[in-house]
Enzyme design. Structure first.
Site, mmCIF file in Angstrom:
data_model
loop_
_atom_site.group_PDB
_atom_site.id
_atom_site.type_symbol
_atom_site.label_atom_id
_atom_site.label_comp_id
_atom_site.label_asym_id
_atom_site.label_seq_id
_atom_site.Cartn_x
_atom_site.Cartn_y
_atom_site.Cartn_z
ATOM 1 N N CYS A 1 44.070 54.941 51.506
ATOM 2 C CA CYS A 1 43.833 54.503 52.883
ATOM 3 C C CYS A 1 44.011 55.630 53.892
ATOM 4 O O CYS A 1 43.689 55.491 55.054
ATOM 5 C CB CYS A 1 44.761 53.347 53.242
ATOM 6 S SG CYS A 1 44.447 51.880 52.264
ATOM 7 N N SER B 1 47.603 41.934 48.902
ATOM 8 C CA SER B 1 46.216 42.394 48.812
ATOM 9 C C SER B 1 45.619 41.964 47.479
ATOM 10 O O SER B 1 46.202 42.227 46.417
ATOM 11 C CB SER B 1 46.158 43.918 48.941
ATOM 12 O OG SER B 1 44.831 44.379 48.762
ATOM 13 N N HIS C 1 42.900 43.055 45.866
ATOM 14 C CA HIS C 1 42.318 44.057 44.965
ATOM 15 C C HIS C 1 43.350 44.937 44.268
ATOM 16 O O HIS C 1 43.002 45.749 43.413
ATOM 17 C CB HIS C 1 41.274 44.913 45.702
ATOM 18 C CG HIS C 1 41.831 45.935 46.632
ATOM 19 N ND1 HIS C 1 41.981 47.253 46.281
ATOM 20 C CD2 HIS C 1 42.246 45.844 47.912
ATOM 21 C CE1 HIS C 1 42.474 47.927 47.305
ATOM 22 N NE2 HIS C 1 42.645 47.090 48.306
ATOM 23 N N THR D 1 34.326 33.426 60.079
ATOM 24 C CA THR D 1 34.074 32.502 58.980
ATOM 25 C C THR D 1 34.849 32.941 57.744
ATOM 26 O O THR D 1 34.891 34.125 57.409
ATOM 27 C CB THR D 1 32.561 32.472 58.661
ATOM 28 O OG1 THR D 1 31.848 32.121 59.856
ATOM 29 C CG2 THR D 1 32.250 31.460 57.569
ATOM 30 N N GLN E 1 52.258 46.415 47.031
ATOM 31 C CA GLN E 1 52.469 47.097 45.750
ATOM 32 C C GLN E 1 53.539 46.415 44.886
ATOM 33 O O GLN E 1 53.822 46.877 43.783
ATOM 34 C CB GLN E 1 52.865 48.564 45.984
ATOM 35 C CG GLN E 1 51.817 49.398 46.707
ATOM 36 C CD GLN E 1 50.574 49.674 45.878
ATOM 37 O OE1 GLN E 1 50.471 49.298 44.722
ATOM 38 N NE2 GLN E 1 49.619 50.362 46.477
#
Length: 377
Positions: free
Chosen positions: A321, A198, A200, A236, A178
């Site tokens: 979350c 993060s 997004h 991957t 954040q």
């Protein structure tokens, strides 16, 4: 069109990040582990992204790793560092304000025999530095200290905490999700052993977490036999997602001072116009202006969130979350807020497109709802 005031949960993807994803998925679709030219091209893209993230965080690029999300990055970084620590170091120092992914990992580690020392915080959510300093010693395996709290935006003195930990040779892990792209962040200067971002939260795609582990600090892979990313994470590598995340980060870092000032002005406006009885949590002088925890006078947060949704305004009752598990509740209780008041908690959070008109509409709905449900005498 919906007014979006929940960017701490996820931010809208930027056009630049979307374009970068499409271009990379079209041109660099190879597996980075493959030895043919398509694989080499993908590996080159990955190496460029790693170099840029090293610059964003002011750290060595060979300490940058990419994961499926920041929750996974938190858990992998914490466990990788712990596996590299001496066997007699069995205590972990943290706070109750950490993200759900960290708290879950700490609860698991406690069951595995680690002692978790949760340092208390004050009514603004700031860690008690005197007790923190007393809690770290030669037996400490790891310090875990989030930069910006997800619920009310409290900013912890991570650099100071890292300096104290280093006196005892203890690494510090920081969830900076954040904070990165919103506040000035310099992991290299702060001396943090590991950090997690993060994509997004800053206009990048979901499904990309970024982890840094200081290459000079000993750590061991959680996954035995893994060859990808030096053994840090199996699987991957999602090159289009990582390129998209890197382009989003490049813009977020470049625009950070401007974004901060925009959020600060919105915060000022919000606080000036809060309806009677609605209180803001956190220390306005030191908290992140992007995140606002508000406590309502006589309406539960869940009800207000639904009322706002009916009016096409997106807010939350805490981090997405752990909805339903009371992370906001545990954060509020740690700050000394009574459980009844904690149930009346809502959170709004800003992004670069948020306007004062958006705040006006939100406050209109809140005010109307509070009047509508004023308890009768």
């Amino acid at each position: 069109m919906m007014i979006y005031l929940d960017s701490a949960a996820t931010a809208p993807m930027s056009k630049e990040a979307i374009d970068a994803y499409v271009e990379t998925a079209t041109n660099a679709f190879g597996n980075t582990q493959s030895l043919h030219d398509a694989g080499s091209l993908a590996a080159d893209y990955l190496a460029s992204c790693r170099k840029l993230w090293g610059q964003f965080l002011n750290v060595r690029q060979d300490g940058i790793y990419f994961t499926g999300n920041a929750s996974e990055a938190n858990q992998l970084a914490i466990r990788s560092l712990l596996k590299g620590r001496p066997g007699h170091c069995r205590s972990i120092v943290s706070t109750q304000l950490e993200h759900a992914s960290v708290l879950s990992a700490l609860h698991e580690l406690e069951r595995e025999g680690y002692e978790i020392n949760y340092v208390p915080v004050d009514r603004f959510g700031l860690v008690d530095m005197e007790i923190y300093e007393q809690s770290v010693n030669e037996q400490t395996a790891l310090v875990v200290m989030q930069l910006v709290n997800s619920e009310m935006g409290a900013v912890q003195p991570v650099e100071q905490c890292a300096q104290i930990a280093r006196r005892f040779g203890v690494p510090l892990h920081s969830d900076i999700v954040q904070g990165f792209g919103k506040l000035p962040v310099d992991i290299g200067l702060w001396g943090v052993a590991s950090a997690v971002c993060s994509a997004h939260k800053i206009g990048g795609p979901k499904g990309v977490g970024i982890a840094y582990l200081d290459p000079s600090i000993h750590w061991q892979s959680v996954y035995e036999g893994t060859t990808h990313q030096g053994g840090f994470r199996a699987g991957t590598i999602d090159v289009p997602g990582i390129v998209s995340a890197t382009i989003a980060a490049k813009h977020a870092v470049a625009e950070q001072p401007e974004s901060f000032e925009h959020a600060r002005k919105l915060q000022e406006y919000l606080l000036e116009h809060l309806p009677d009885g609605v209180t803001a949590t956190g220390d306005i002088k030191s908290k992140s202006p992007f995140i606002h925890g508000l406590v309502l006078p006589h309406v539960e947060g869940q009800w207000m969130m639904l009322a706002c949704n009916r009016a096409q305004i997106a807010i939350s009752t805490g981090t997405a979350c752990k909805i339903g598990y009371g992370e906001a509740m545990s954060a509020m209780l740690a700050m000394g807020v009574e459980s009844d008041a904690a149930k009346k908690f809502i959170r709004i959070s800003f992004h670069r497109e948020t306007s004062t008109q958006d705040i006006d509409r939100f406050l209109e709905v809140v005010e109307h709802s509070l009047v509508e449900f004023t308890p009768s005498l």
